[in-house]
Design an enzyme around this catalytic site. Structure first.
Site, PDB file in Angstrom:
ATOM      1  N   LYS A  67       0.753  -1.312   0.031  1.00  0.00           N
ATOM      2  CA  LYS A  67      -0.037  -0.179  -0.082  1.00  0.00           C
ATOM      3  C   LYS A  67       0.887   1.522   0.015  1.00  0.00           C
ATOM      4  O   LYS A  67       0.665   2.089  -0.537  1.00  0.00           O
ATOM      5  CB  LYS A  67      -0.786   0.007   1.256  1.00  0.00           C
ATOM      6  CG  LYS A  67      -2.001  -1.059   1.192  1.00  0.00           C
ATOM      7  CD  LYS A  67      -2.944  -0.849   2.245  1.00  0.00           C
ATOM      8  CE  LYS A  67      -3.926  -2.068   2.461  1.00  0.00           C
ATOM      9  NZ  LYS A  67      -4.998  -1.903   3.650  1.00  0.00           N
ATOM     10  N   ASP A 104     -10.667   2.476   2.738  1.00  0.00           N
ATOM     11  CA  ASP A 104     -10.701   2.052   3.903  1.00  0.00           C
ATOM     12  C   ASP A 104     -11.471   3.054   4.973  1.00  0.00           C
ATOM     13  O   ASP A 104     -12.645   2.391   5.473  1.00  0.00           O
ATOM     14  CB  ASP A 104      -9.359   1.925   4.742  1.00  0.00           C
ATOM     15  CG  ASP A 104      -8.851   0.312   4.148  1.00  0.00           C
ATOM     16  OD1 ASP A 104      -9.424  -0.500   3.588  1.00  0.00           O
ATOM     17  OD2 ASP A 104      -7.567   0.171   4.253  1.00  0.00           O
TER      18      ASP A 104
HETATM   19  P1  NDP Z   1      -1.065  -3.613  11.560  1.00  0.00           P
HETATM   20  O1  NDP Z   1      -0.278  -4.771  11.654  1.00  0.00           O
HETATM   21  O2  NDP Z   1      -0.900  -2.444  10.763  1.00  0.00           O
HETATM   22  O3  NDP Z   1      -1.508  -3.204  13.085  1.00  0.00           O
HETATM   23  C1  NDP Z   1      -1.819  -4.185  14.163  1.00  0.00           C
HETATM   24  C2  NDP Z   1      -2.336  -3.579  15.438  1.00  0.00           C
HETATM   25  O4  NDP Z   1      -2.705  -4.287  16.306  1.00  0.00           O
HETATM   26  C3  NDP Z   1      -1.368  -2.579  16.017  1.00  0.00           C
HETATM   27  O5  NDP Z   1      -1.763  -1.505  16.578  1.00  0.00           O
HETATM   28  C4  NDP Z   1      -0.543  -3.257  16.881  1.00  0.00           C
HETATM   29  O6  NDP Z   1       0.097  -2.858  18.140  1.00  0.00           O
HETATM   30  C5  NDP Z   1      -1.539  -4.311  17.374  1.00  0.00           C
HETATM   31  N1  NDP Z   1      -1.430  -5.663  17.868  1.00  0.00           N
HETATM   32  C6  NDP Z   1      -0.986  -6.574  17.277  1.00  0.00           C
HETATM   33  N2  NDP Z   1      -0.632  -7.647  18.142  1.00  0.00           N
HETATM   34  C7  NDP Z   1      -1.043  -7.345  19.335  1.00  0.00           C
HETATM   35  C8  NDP Z   1      -0.723  -7.713  20.660  1.00  0.00           C
HETATM   36  N3  NDP Z   1      -0.373  -8.958  21.026  1.00  0.00           N
HETATM   37  N4  NDP Z   1      -1.093  -6.952  22.031  1.00  0.00           N
HETATM   38  C9  NDP Z   1      -1.455  -5.882  21.595  1.00  0.00           C
HETATM   39  N5  NDP Z   1      -1.704  -5.050  20.404  1.00  0.00           N
HETATM   40  C10 NDP Z   1      -1.382  -5.755  19.368  1.00  0.00           C
HETATM   41  O7  NDP Z   1      -2.502  -4.363  11.086  1.00  0.00           O
HETATM   42  P2  NDP Z   1      -3.596  -3.619  10.504  1.00  0.00           P
HETATM   43  O8  NDP Z   1      -4.008  -2.204  11.004  1.00  0.00           O
HETATM   44  O9  NDP Z   1      -3.713  -3.709   8.991  1.00  0.00           O
HETATM   45  O10 NDP Z   1      -4.817  -4.462  10.792  1.00  0.00           O
HETATM   46  C11 NDP Z   1      -5.581  -4.638  12.188  1.00  0.00           C
HETATM   47  C12 NDP Z   1      -6.914  -5.561  12.212  1.00  0.00           C
HETATM   48  O11 NDP Z   1      -7.819  -4.803  11.364  1.00  0.00           O
HETATM   49  C13 NDP Z   1      -6.341  -6.826  11.586  1.00  0.00           C
HETATM   50  O12 NDP Z   1      -6.973  -7.822  12.392  1.00  0.00           O
HETATM   51  C14 NDP Z   1      -7.114  -6.593  10.242  1.00  0.00           C
HETATM   52  O13 NDP Z   1      -7.600  -8.038   9.818  1.00  0.00           O
HETATM   53  C15 NDP Z   1      -8.344  -5.755  10.317  1.00  0.00           C
HETATM   54  N6  NDP Z   1      -8.560  -5.171   9.257  1.00  0.00           N
HETATM   55  C16 NDP Z   1     -10.058  -5.160   8.988  1.00  0.00           C
HETATM   56  C17 NDP Z   1     -10.586  -4.381   7.746  1.00  0.00           C
HETATM   57  C18 NDP Z   1     -11.694  -4.659   7.284  1.00  0.00           C
HETATM   58  O14 NDP Z   1     -12.192  -4.021   6.066  1.00  0.00           O
HETATM   59  N7  NDP Z   1     -12.727  -4.861   8.125  1.00  0.00           N
HETATM   60  C19 NDP Z   1      -9.614  -3.711   6.809  1.00  0.00           C
HETATM   61  C20 NDP Z   1      -8.269  -3.457   7.431  1.00  0.00           C
HETATM   62  C21 NDP Z   1      -7.897  -4.266   8.689  1.00  0.00           C
HETATM   63  P3  NDP Z   1       1.691  -2.310  18.007  1.00  0.00           P
HETATM   64  O15 NDP Z   1       1.540  -1.093  17.197  1.00  0.00           O
HETATM   65  O16 NDP Z   1       1.791  -2.360  19.443  1.00  0.00           O
HETATM   66  O17 NDP Z   1       2.408  -3.644  17.174  1.00  0.00           O
END
Ligand code: NDP
Length: 280
Positions: A67, A104
């Site tokens: 992206k 999005d």
């Molecule tokens: P990213 O990898 O960019 O971000 C992940 C986020 O989750 C960060 O804030 C991260 O925190 C947090 N996180 C991950 N693991 C942990 C943990 N063990 N403990 C605490 N925090 C955690 O992913 P995206 O932002 O792209 O996606 C996030 C979610 O949204 C996914 O499940 C994805 O499938 C969903 N999604 C759904 C969409 C839809 O159309 N419904 C569209 C886009 C995404 P940190 O920054 O501290 O690592």
């Protein structure tokens, strides 16, 4: 005339539900065209986008990890992509230039608008869990709708502060241990972390302090009924699942590539739910 073909560019890309969604719309609308997965390796994305105008495709969705590269590669950037620094939808304009947007935020808003039409009139305090790419789109969308403050809670405080720096004074960053006191003020709670997703740790959050009129939405759509949504419903709160966002964010791209605006129907939702229940 050659039938138009669009696709989804990613690595890996085989798990994407976008071909299922767009092919459903092509069938529904009787359009002779196709939508295919396009696997592009990380090191090859820049070259792929520079040669896009001579490819067989009329446009594409762009997914992880391309992206940001798409954002840097397009000739024309629409405002939503500019705000987010990421492009998830590309097409060729009338002069053959590569244009890009990000759908999005619009998909997130459309999902809430359709499910709970007055959701954004009930108050303007939101708590967003997460600070990744999805959270960025959600926060920007909420700012567009006048939310103030938008409270971001994230494991990495630095990532949360980067988001706040990007979007300005209406954002507050809060640490996980303090989230409880902010939940009491919120009309909207959004999970934009990957916690609660199949294969990921559960989201451990005490939502007992949420107001009785609060709305809870989860971007995670596999499973569709996340622990957060189940807990919220058990408390009698209104909930919105993440599948609607996935479906609504696909609408603008289809319209640009194939020239007709598709509808997010119950039948499409059921089709994707059945697919999600099958093997990945
Ligand atoms: P990213 O990898 O960019 O971000 C992940 C986020 O989750 C960060 O804030 C991260 O925190 C947090 N996180 C991950 N693991 C942990 C943990 N063990 N403990 C605490 N925090 C955690 O992913 P995206 O932002 O792209 O996606 C996030 C979610 O949204 C996914 O499940 C994805 O499938 C969903 N999604 C759904 C969409 C839809 O159309 N419904 C569209 C886009 C995404 P940190 O920054 O501290 O690592």
């Amino acid at each position: 005339m050659i039938a138009p073909v669009a696709g989804v560019i990613g690595w890996p890309v085989h798990h994407s539900r976008s071909p299922l969604i767009h092919r459903y719309w092509l069938r529904q609308l009787g359009i002779d065209g196709d939508y295919v997965p396009i696997a592009v390796r990380p090191g090859e994305a820049t070259g792929f986008f520079s040669n896009f105008s001579t490819s067989e495709y009329v446009g594409a969705n762009v997914t992880v990890p391309h992206k940001e590269t798409a954002f840097e590669s397009v000739d024309i950037v629409e405002s939503a992509a500019e705000a987010l620094g990421a492009v998830n939808t590309i097409w060729l304009d009338a002069d053959g230039r590569l244009a890009g947007t990000n759908t999005d935020a619009a998909g997130f808003l459309a999902n809430l608008d359709v499910t709970i039409p007055d959701w954004s009139e009930q108050g303007k305090t939101a708590v967003v869990l997460g600070a990744g790419g999805a959270a960025r789109a959600v926060v920007w969308a909420l700012l567009q709708r006048g939310f103030d403050p938008v409270i971001i809670v994230n494991r990495s405080g630095e990532r949360a502060r980067n988001l706040a720096d990007r979007f300005g004074k209406r954002i507050n960053c809060v640490d996980w241990p303090n989230v409880g006191e902010y939940l009491r003020q919120a009309q909207l709670l959004v999970n934009a972390t990957s916690l609660g997703m199949s294969g990921q740790p559960p989201l451990m959050l005490d939502i007992s302090g949420l107001r009785d009129d609060a709305i809870v939405t989860d971007l995670v759509y596999a499973p569709l009924e996340t622990g957060l949504l189940l807990n919220a419903r058990a408390r009698g709160l209104r909930t919105v699942d993440g599948l609607g966002m996935l479906l609504h964010q696909a609408v603008p791209g289809f319209e640009k590539w194939f020239g007709a605006r598709p509808e997010v129907t119950r039948e499409l939702r059921d089709l994707v739910i059945t697919d999600l229940a099958g093997p990945p």
